[in-house]
Write a protein that holds these residues in place. Structure first.
Motif, PDB file in Angstrom:
ATOM      1  N   PHE A 140       0.864  -1.186   0.000  1.00 17.65           N
ATOM      2  CA  PHE A 140       0.000   0.000   0.000  1.00 17.65           C
ATOM      3  C   PHE A 140       0.896   1.230   0.000  1.00 17.65           C
ATOM      4  CE2 PHE A 140      -2.046   3.440   2.324  1.00 17.65           C
ATOM      5  CZ  PHE A 140      -3.308   3.512   1.758  1.00 17.65           C
ATOM      6  N   GLN A 141       0.546   2.186  -0.851  1.00 13.53           N
ATOM      7  CA  GLN A 141       1.364   3.391  -0.952  1.00 13.53           C
ATOM      8  C   GLN A 141       0.464   4.599  -1.177  1.00 13.53           C
ATOM      9  OE1 GLN A 141       4.658   3.128  -0.591  1.00 13.53           O
ATOM     10  NE2 GLN A 141       5.337   5.210  -1.008  1.00 13.53           N
ATOM     11  N   ILE A 142       0.869   5.739  -0.627  1.00 13.22           N
ATOM     12  CA  ILE A 142       0.140   6.991  -0.820  1.00 13.22           C
ATOM     13  C   ILE A 142       0.881   7.837  -1.846  1.00 13.22           C
ATOM     14  CG2 ILE A 142      -0.497   9.188   0.253  1.00 13.22           C
ATOM     15  CD1 ILE A 142      -1.184   7.674   2.754  1.00 13.22           C
ATOM     16  N   SER A 143       0.125   8.395  -2.790  1.00 12.35           N
ATOM     17  CA  SER A 143       0.687   9.269  -3.818  1.00 12.35           C
ATOM     18  C   SER A 143       0.039  10.644  -3.687  1.00 12.35           C
ATOM     19  CB  SER A 143       0.426   8.690  -5.212  1.00 12.35           C
ATOM     20  OG  SER A 143       0.870   9.584  -6.214  1.00 12.35           O
ATOM     21  N   TYR A 144       0.848  11.662  -3.420  1.00 11.43           N
ATOM     22  CA  TYR A 144       0.343  13.019  -3.210  1.00 11.43           C
ATOM     23  C   TYR A 144       0.226  13.780  -4.534  1.00 11.43           C
ATOM     24  CZ  TYR A 144       1.128  12.352   1.789  1.00 11.43           C
ATOM     25  OH  TYR A 144       1.077  11.888   3.086  1.00 11.43           O
ATOM     26  N   GLY A 145      -0.755  14.698  -4.594  1.00 10.05           N
ATOM     27  CA  GLY A 145      -0.888  15.561  -5.766  1.00 10.05           C
ATOM     28  C   GLY A 145      -2.221  15.471  -6.471  1.00 10.05           C
ATOM     29  N   SER A 146      -3.106  14.581  -6.015  1.00 10.17           N
ATOM     30  CA  SER A 146      -4.413  14.423  -6.645  1.00 10.17           C
ATOM     31  C   SER A 146      -5.362  15.523  -6.162  1.00 10.17           C
ATOM     32  CB  SER A 146      -4.988  13.043  -6.309  1.00 10.17           C
ATOM     33  OG  SER A 146      -6.282  12.891  -6.838  1.00 10.17           O
ATOM     34  N   ASP A 147      -6.404  15.782  -6.953  1.00 10.43           N
ATOM     35  CA  ASP A 147      -7.417  16.762  -6.551  1.00 10.43           C
ATOM     36  C   ASP A 147      -8.382  16.192  -5.521  1.00 10.43           C
ATOM     37  OD1 ASP A 147      -6.405  18.693  -8.289  1.00 10.43           O
ATOM     38  OD2 ASP A 147      -7.641  17.993  -9.961  1.00 10.43           O
ATOM     39  N   SER A 148      -8.492  14.893  -5.492  1.00  9.90           N
ATOM     40  CA  SER A 148      -9.409  14.235  -4.561  1.00  9.90           C
ATOM     41  C   SER A 148      -8.774  12.943  -4.061  1.00  9.90           C
ATOM     42  CB  SER A 148     -10.749  13.952  -5.238  1.00  9.90           C
ATOM     43  OG  SER A 148     -10.557  13.116  -6.372  1.00  9.90           O
ATOM     44  N   ILE A 149      -9.435  12.309  -3.098  1.00  8.40           N
ATOM     45  CA  ILE A 149      -8.923  11.057  -2.549  1.00  8.40           C
ATOM     46  C   ILE A 149      -9.511   9.883  -3.327  1.00  8.40           C
ATOM     47  CG2 ILE A 149      -8.826   9.572  -0.514  1.00  8.40           C
ATOM     48  CD1 ILE A 149      -9.014  12.055   1.224  1.00  8.40           C
ATOM     49  N   GLU A 150      -8.633   9.073  -3.892  1.00  9.05           N
ATOM     50  CA  GLU A 150      -9.052   7.902  -4.652  1.00  9.05           C
ATOM     51  C   GLU A 150      -8.145   6.736  -4.300  1.00  9.05           C
ATOM     52  OE1 GLU A 150      -9.392   8.502  -8.928  1.00  9.05           O
ATOM     53  OE2 GLU A 150      -9.156  10.656  -8.586  1.00  9.05           O
ATOM     54  N   GLU A 151      -8.712   5.545  -4.258  1.00  8.73           N
ATOM     55  CA  GLU A 151      -7.931   4.325  -4.065  1.00  8.73           C
ATOM     56  C   GLU A 151      -8.121   3.419  -5.271  1.00  8.73           C
ATOM     57  OE1 GLU A 151      -8.213   2.013  -0.567  1.00  8.73           O
ATOM     58  OE2 GLU A 151      -7.787   3.692   0.797  1.00  8.73           O
ATOM     59  N   HIS A 152      -7.006   2.898  -5.793  1.00  8.31           N
ATOM     60  CA  HIS A 152      -7.079   1.992  -6.937  1.00  8.31           C
ATOM     61  C   HIS A 152      -6.193   0.779  -6.674  1.00  8.31           C
ATOM     62  CE1 HIS A 152      -9.289   4.645  -9.691  1.00  8.31           C
ATOM     63  NE2 HIS A 152      -8.617   5.625  -9.128  1.00  8.31           N
ATOM     64  N   SER A 153      -6.644  -0.363  -7.120  1.00  9.68           N
ATOM     65  CA  SER A 153      -5.844  -1.576  -7.004  1.00  9.68           C
ATOM     66  C   SER A 153      -5.179  -1.876  -8.341  1.00  9.68           C
ATOM     67  CB  SER A 153      -6.716  -2.758  -6.579  1.00  9.68           C
ATOM     68  OG  SER A 153      -7.691  -3.041  -7.572  1.00  9.68           O
ATOM     69  N   TYR A 154      -3.999  -2.454  -8.281  1.00  3.78           N
ATOM     70  CA  TYR A 154      -3.229  -2.773  -9.476  1.00  3.78           C
ATOM     71  C   TYR A 154      -2.636  -4.161  -9.345  1.00  3.78           C
ATOM     72  CZ  TYR A 154      -3.534   2.261 -10.141  1.00  3.78           C
ATOM     73  OH  TYR A 154      -4.015   3.533 -10.291  1.00  3.78           O
ATOM     74  N   VAL A 155      -2.486  -4.813 -10.474  1.00  3.96           N
ATOM     75  CA  VAL A 155      -1.785  -6.095 -10.545  1.00  3.96           C
ATOM     76  C   VAL A 155      -0.531  -5.866 -11.373  1.00  3.96           C
ATOM     77  CG1 VAL A 155      -1.882  -8.486 -11.331  1.00  3.96           C
ATOM     78  CG2 VAL A 155      -3.933  -7.394 -10.423  1.00  3.96           C
ATOM     79  N   SER A 156       0.595  -6.369 -10.892  1.00  2.00           N
ATOM     80  CA  SER A 156       1.861  -6.094 -11.565  1.00  2.00           C
ATOM     81  C   SER A 156       2.740  -7.338 -11.598  1.00  2.00           C
ATOM     82  CB  SER A 156       2.597  -4.961 -10.839  1.00  2.00           C
ATOM     83  OG  SER A 156       3.869  -4.727 -11.399  1.00  2.00           O
ATOM     84  N   ALA A 157       3.456  -7.507 -12.712  1.00  2.00           N
ATOM     85  CA  ALA A 157       4.458  -8.565 -12.838  1.00  2.00           C
ATOM     86  C   ALA A 157       5.728  -7.938 -13.393  1.00  2.00           C
ATOM     87  CB  ALA A 157       3.969  -9.680 -13.749  1.00  2.00           C
ATOM     88  N   SER A 158       6.862  -8.223 -12.776  1.00  2.00           N
ATOM     89  CA  SER A 158       8.118  -7.585 -13.166  1.00  2.00           C
ATOM     90  C   SER A 158       9.250  -8.592 -13.285  1.00  2.00           C
ATOM     91  CB  SER A 158       8.521  -6.515 -12.133  1.00  2.00           C
ATOM     92  OG  SER A 158       7.560  -5.499 -12.015  1.00  2.00           O
ATOM     93  N   PHE A 159      10.211  -8.241 -14.109  1.00  2.00           N
ATOM     94  CA  PHE A 159      11.449  -9.016 -14.177  1.00  2.00           C
ATOM     95  C   PHE A 159      12.556  -8.121 -14.723  1.00  2.00           C
ATOM     96  CE2 PHE A 159       9.544  -9.573 -18.367  1.00  2.00           C
ATOM     97  CZ  PHE A 159      10.613  -9.468 -19.245  1.00  2.00           C
ATOM     98  N   GLU A 160      13.787  -8.517 -14.436  1.00  2.47           N
ATOM     99  CA  GLU A 160      14.950  -7.800 -14.942  1.00  2.47           C
ATOM    100  C   GLU A 160      15.704  -8.706 -15.908  1.00  2.47           C
ATOM    101  OE1 GLU A 160      19.344  -6.263 -13.524  1.00  2.47           O
ATOM    102  OE2 GLU A 160      17.778  -6.524 -12.001  1.00  2.47           O
ATOM    103  N   LYS A 161      16.052  -8.182 -17.064  1.00  4.18           N
ATOM    104  CA  LYS A 161      16.831  -8.948 -18.035  1.00  4.18           C
ATOM    105  C   LYS A 161      17.817  -8.012 -18.721  1.00  4.18           C
ATOM    106  CE  LYS A 161      16.302 -12.180 -21.943  1.00  4.18           C
ATOM    107  NZ  LYS A 161      17.143 -13.212 -21.325  1.00  4.18           N
ATOM    108  N   ASP A 162      19.091  -8.394 -18.672  1.00  2.00           N
ATOM    109  CA  ASP A 162      20.169  -7.606 -19.285  1.00  2.00           C
ATOM    110  C   ASP A 162      20.190  -6.172 -18.767  1.00  2.00           C
ATOM    111  OD1 ASP A 162      20.892  -9.825 -20.834  1.00  2.00           O
ATOM    112  OD2 ASP A 162      19.457  -9.288 -22.409  1.00  2.00           O
ATOM    113  N   GLY A 163      19.920  -6.009 -17.471  1.00  2.00           N
ATOM    114  CA  GLY A 163      19.995  -4.693 -16.850  1.00  2.00           C
ATOM    115  C   GLY A 163      18.797  -3.799 -17.090  1.00  2.00           C
ATOM    116  N   ILE A 164      17.757  -4.319 -17.729  1.00  2.00           N
ATOM    117  CA  ILE A 164      16.549  -3.545 -18.009  1.00  2.00           C
ATOM    118  C   ILE A 164      15.392  -4.119 -17.202  1.00  2.00           C
ATOM    119  CG2 ILE A 164      14.987  -2.665 -19.786  1.00  2.00           C
ATOM    120  CD1 ILE A 164      17.906  -1.740 -20.073  1.00  2.00           C
TER     121      ILE A 164
END
Length: 217
Positions: free
Chosen positions: A167-191
Motif C-alpha cells: 500500500f502506498q500513498i501518492s500526493y498531488g491528486s485533486d481528490s482522494i481515490e484508491e485503486h488496485s493494481y496487478v503487476s508482474a516484473s522481471f529484470e533482463k540484461d539490466g533492463i
C-alpha cells in the motif's frame, strides 16, 4: 465497455509509486535513490507496431517489446519518456529513456508495459508470487495506491497499511481515490520490465506472470 485506461500522467505516477515499493531495499540502498520522477508526452507517439523502431532507435538499448501475446493481448500504442532517480537532496543520480506500451485485448481490457533502464533491481520479498523462467525471476503482486491532495495527512490506518508493503500513498491528486493494481516484473540484461493492469476487469496475477514469461522465453 472498455476497462478504464490509465492516462499517461497517471501511468507515470503509478509506475513510479510501484517502483518505490518494489525496489526500495535493493536499488535504493545501492544508489541512494529515494524517489523517481518521470516525464512523458500526453498522447501516444506510435500506434502501429511496424513503426515502433522510430521510438526504440532512441532508447540506447535493446528492448523486448512483443507485438502480441498468446492470451490475445495485442500492441495498441507506445510512448517514449524519461525517468530520473533522485537522492534525498533532489539531485539526479540516475536517468534514462523509458518506453511505455499499451496492449489491448478482445474483451477491451488494457495492460501497460513499462521498459525501464533506471530501475534495475528486484526486491522479491514484496511479491505475492515468484517464478523462475530460464534463470530469470518473475515477481508478481497486487498493490493499492491511494491518491490524495498535497495537504493530506495520513491516518493510523494508512500508516498500518504502508507497513505491510503493498500500500502506498501518492500526493498531488485533486481528490482522494484508491485503486488496485496487478503487476508482474522481471529484470533482463539490466533492463526492468513491468506489466501493469488496472480496473475491475484486470487480468489475474497468474495471467500477467504468464505474459512476462512469454517475453523471456
Amino acid at each position: 465497455m472498455r476497462t478504464k485506461r490509465l492516462m499517461p500522467r497517471r501511468r507515470v505516477i503509478v509506475l513510479a509509486t510501484i517502483c518505490c515499493m518494489l525496489f526500495a531495499s535493493a536499488c535504493f540502498a545501492a544508489s541512494m535513490i529515494v524517489s523517481y520522477e518521470g516525464h512523458a508526452p500526453s498522447s501516444p507517439q506510435c500506434t502501429n507496431y511496424d513503426d515502433l523502431s522510430s521510438l526504440t532507435n532512441d532508447l540506447g538499448y535493446e528492448a523486448i517489446i512483443p507485438e502480441n501475446f498468446s492470451n490475445g493481448y495485442f500492441f495498441e500504442n507506445a510512448t517514449l519518456g524519461t525517468e530520473e532517480g533522485k537522492d534525498a537532496d533532489g539531485n539526479t543520480v540516475a536517468s534514462g529513456k523509458v518506453i511505455d506500451v499499451t496492449y489491448s485485448s478482445p474483451n477491451n481490457c488494457d495492460i501497460n508495459l513499462d521498459v525501464n533502464p533506471v530501475v534495475a533491481a528486484n526486491d522479491a520479498s514484496i511479491y505475492n508470487k515468484t517464478r523462475d523462467v530460464n534463470g530469470v525471476t518473475v515477481g508478481g503482486g497486487t498493490f493499492i495506491i491511494k491518491f490524495v491532495p498535497p495537504d493530506y495527512e495520513k491516518t493510523e490506518d494508512d500508516i498500518a497499511l504502508e507497513s505491510e508493503g503493498n500500500f502506498q500513498i501518492s500526493y498531488g491528486s485533486d481528490s482522494i481515490e484508491e485503486h488496485s493494481y496487478v503487476s508482474a516484473s522481471f529484470e533482463k540484461d539490466g533492463i526492468q520490465y513491468t506489466l501493469l493492469a488496472d480496473g475491475d476487469n484486470q487480468p489475474s496475477l497468474d495471467e500477467l506472470m504468464d505474459m512476462a514469461a512469454e517475453m523471456i522465453k
